[in-house]
Design a protein around this motif. Structure first.
Motif, PDB file in Angstrom:
ATOM      1  N   GLY A  25      -1.575  15.797   8.167  1.00 39.87           N
ATOM      2  CA  GLY A  25      -2.561  15.169   8.785  1.00 39.87           C
ATOM      3  C   GLY A  25      -2.820  13.770   8.230  1.00 39.87           C
ATOM      4  N   PHE A  26      -1.815  13.047   8.302  1.00 41.51           N
ATOM      5  CA  PHE A  26      -1.715  11.759   7.959  1.00 41.51           C
ATOM      6  C   PHE A  26      -2.128  10.869   9.154  1.00 41.51           C
ATOM      7  CE2 PHE A  26       0.739   7.651   7.898  1.00 41.51           C
ATOM      8  CZ  PHE A  26       0.517   7.269   6.603  1.00 41.51           C
ATOM      9  N   ASP A  27      -2.979   9.969   8.925  1.00 48.43           N
ATOM     10  CA  ASP A  27      -3.522   9.034   9.624  1.00 48.43           C
ATOM     11  C   ASP A  27      -3.558   7.480   9.377  1.00 48.43           C
ATOM     12  OD1 ASP A  27      -5.583   8.489   7.750  1.00 48.43           O
ATOM     13  OD2 ASP A  27      -7.060   9.537   8.949  1.00 48.43           O
ATOM     14  N   GLY A  28      -2.728   7.258   8.611  1.00 44.09           N
ATOM     15  CA  GLY A  28      -2.334   5.810   8.272  1.00 44.09           C
ATOM     16  C   GLY A  28      -3.452   5.022   7.508  1.00 44.09           C
ATOM     17  N   CYS A  29      -4.395   5.737   6.877  1.00 49.93           N
ATOM     18  CA  CYS A  29      -5.422   4.894   6.194  1.00 49.93           C
ATOM     19  C   CYS A  29      -4.656   4.256   4.722  1.00 49.93           C
ATOM     20  CB  CYS A  29      -6.702   5.564   5.936  1.00 49.93           C
ATOM     21  SG  CYS A  29      -6.271   6.773   4.331  1.00 49.93           S
ATOM     22  N   GLU A  30      -5.227   3.118   4.385  1.00 49.89           N
ATOM     23  CA  GLU A  30      -4.712   2.542   3.196  1.00 49.89           C
ATOM     24  C   GLU A  30      -4.387   3.150   2.099  1.00 49.89           C
ATOM     25  OE1 GLU A  30      -5.847  -1.731   0.470  1.00 49.89           O
ATOM     26  OE2 GLU A  30      -6.778  -1.148   2.442  1.00 49.89           O
ATOM     27  N   ASN A  31      -5.434   4.031   1.790  1.00 51.60           N
ATOM     28  CA  ASN A  31      -5.213   4.922   0.516  1.00 51.60           C
ATOM     29  C   ASN A  31      -4.219   6.022   0.615  1.00 51.60           C
ATOM     30  OD1 ASN A  31      -7.282   3.752  -0.924  1.00 51.60           O
ATOM     31  ND2 ASN A  31      -8.775   5.281  -0.512  1.00 51.60           N
ATOM     32  N   GLU A  32      -3.963   6.596   1.762  1.00 55.12           N
ATOM     33  CA  GLU A  32      -2.643   7.142   1.952  1.00 55.12           C
ATOM     34  C   GLU A  32      -1.333   6.670   1.753  1.00 55.12           C
ATOM     35  OE1 GLU A  32      -4.446  10.725   5.351  1.00 55.12           O
ATOM     36  OE2 GLU A  32      -3.580   8.736   6.006  1.00 55.12           O
ATOM     37  N   VAL A  33      -1.335   5.387   2.296  1.00 50.22           N
ATOM     38  CA  VAL A  33      -0.222   4.449   2.401  1.00 50.22           C
ATOM     39  C   VAL A  33       0.045   4.227   0.762  1.00 50.22           C
ATOM     40  CG1 VAL A  33       1.122   2.461   3.000  1.00 50.22           C
ATOM     41  CG2 VAL A  33      -0.284   3.837   4.767  1.00 50.22           C
ATOM     42  N   LYS A  34      -0.882   3.861   0.111  1.00 45.50           N
ATOM     43  CA  LYS A  34      -0.873   3.470  -1.319  1.00 45.50           C
ATOM     44  C   LYS A  34      -0.160   4.604  -2.067  1.00 45.50           C
ATOM     45  CE  LYS A  34      -4.087  -0.114  -1.788  1.00 45.50           C
ATOM     46  NZ  LYS A  34      -5.636  -0.463  -2.552  1.00 45.50           N
ATOM     47  N   LEU A  35      -0.653   5.888  -1.826  1.00 49.80           N
ATOM     48  CA  LEU A  35      -0.175   7.184  -2.406  1.00 49.80           C
ATOM     49  C   LEU A  35       1.122   7.410  -2.077  1.00 49.80           C
ATOM     50  CD1 LEU A  35      -0.728   9.531  -4.368  1.00 49.80           C
ATOM     51  CD2 LEU A  35      -1.459  10.702  -2.256  1.00 49.80           C
ATOM     52  N   LEU A  36       1.463   7.349  -0.974  1.00 47.99           N
ATOM     53  CA  LEU A  36       3.168   7.488  -0.677  1.00 47.99           C
ATOM     54  C   LEU A  36       3.701   6.550  -1.115  1.00 47.99           C
ATOM     55  CD1 LEU A  36       2.881   8.471   3.200  1.00 47.99           C
ATOM     56  CD2 LEU A  36       2.640   9.984   1.125  1.00 47.99           C
ATOM     57  N   GLU A  37       3.518   5.149  -1.227  1.00 49.04           N
ATOM     58  CA  GLU A  37       4.161   4.172  -2.069  1.00 49.04           C
ATOM     59  C   GLU A  37       4.525   4.602  -3.268  1.00 49.04           C
ATOM     60  OE1 GLU A  37       4.089  -0.781  -2.214  1.00 49.04           O
ATOM     61  OE2 GLU A  37       2.300   0.561  -1.651  1.00 49.04           O
ATOM     62  N   TYR A  38       3.266   4.914  -3.974  1.00 47.95           N
ATOM     63  CA  TYR A  38       3.479   5.178  -5.550  1.00 47.95           C
ATOM     64  C   TYR A  38       4.458   6.225  -5.733  1.00 47.95           C
ATOM     65  CZ  TYR A  38       2.188   7.063  -9.967  1.00 47.95           C
ATOM     66  OH  TYR A  38       2.061   7.633 -11.234  1.00 47.95           O
TER      67      TYR A  38
END
Length: 85
Positions: A25-38
């Motif tokens: 359910g990934f939609d590219g929002c900033e918080n999702e990207v930050k979590l994946l980066e972390y």
């Protein structure tokens, strides 16, 4: 929440044994990207990350830019594979 990010970032070894990550359910929002980066930065044993996007995001203008960014993120495990569908 912003305050929680600081706590998470202070737990550097928390994900040292993580091998696989699946995101639905990934939609590219900033918080999702930050979590994946972390997660990529703090999981030295990571073998693969599979990210499944929402259909609406696949058709958006942001899709190419976001997938490019995810593939370029630094990783603790240099051989970790990122699969984005």
């Amino acid at each position: 929440m912003e305050e929680d990010w600081g706590k998470m970032l202070s737990m550097q070894n928390m994900f040292s044994h993580l091998k696989y990550i699946r995101v639905h359910g990934f939609d590219g929002c900033e918080n999702e990207v930050k979590l994946l980066e972390y997660l990529l930065k703090t999981a030295p044993g990571l073998l693969s990350m599979t990210v499944t996007s929402r259909k609406t995001f696949l058709k958006s203008k942001q899709w190419d830019k976001c997938t490019e960014k995810l593939h370029s993120l630094p990783r603790a495990a240099s051989n970790a594979i990122i699969l984005i569908t």
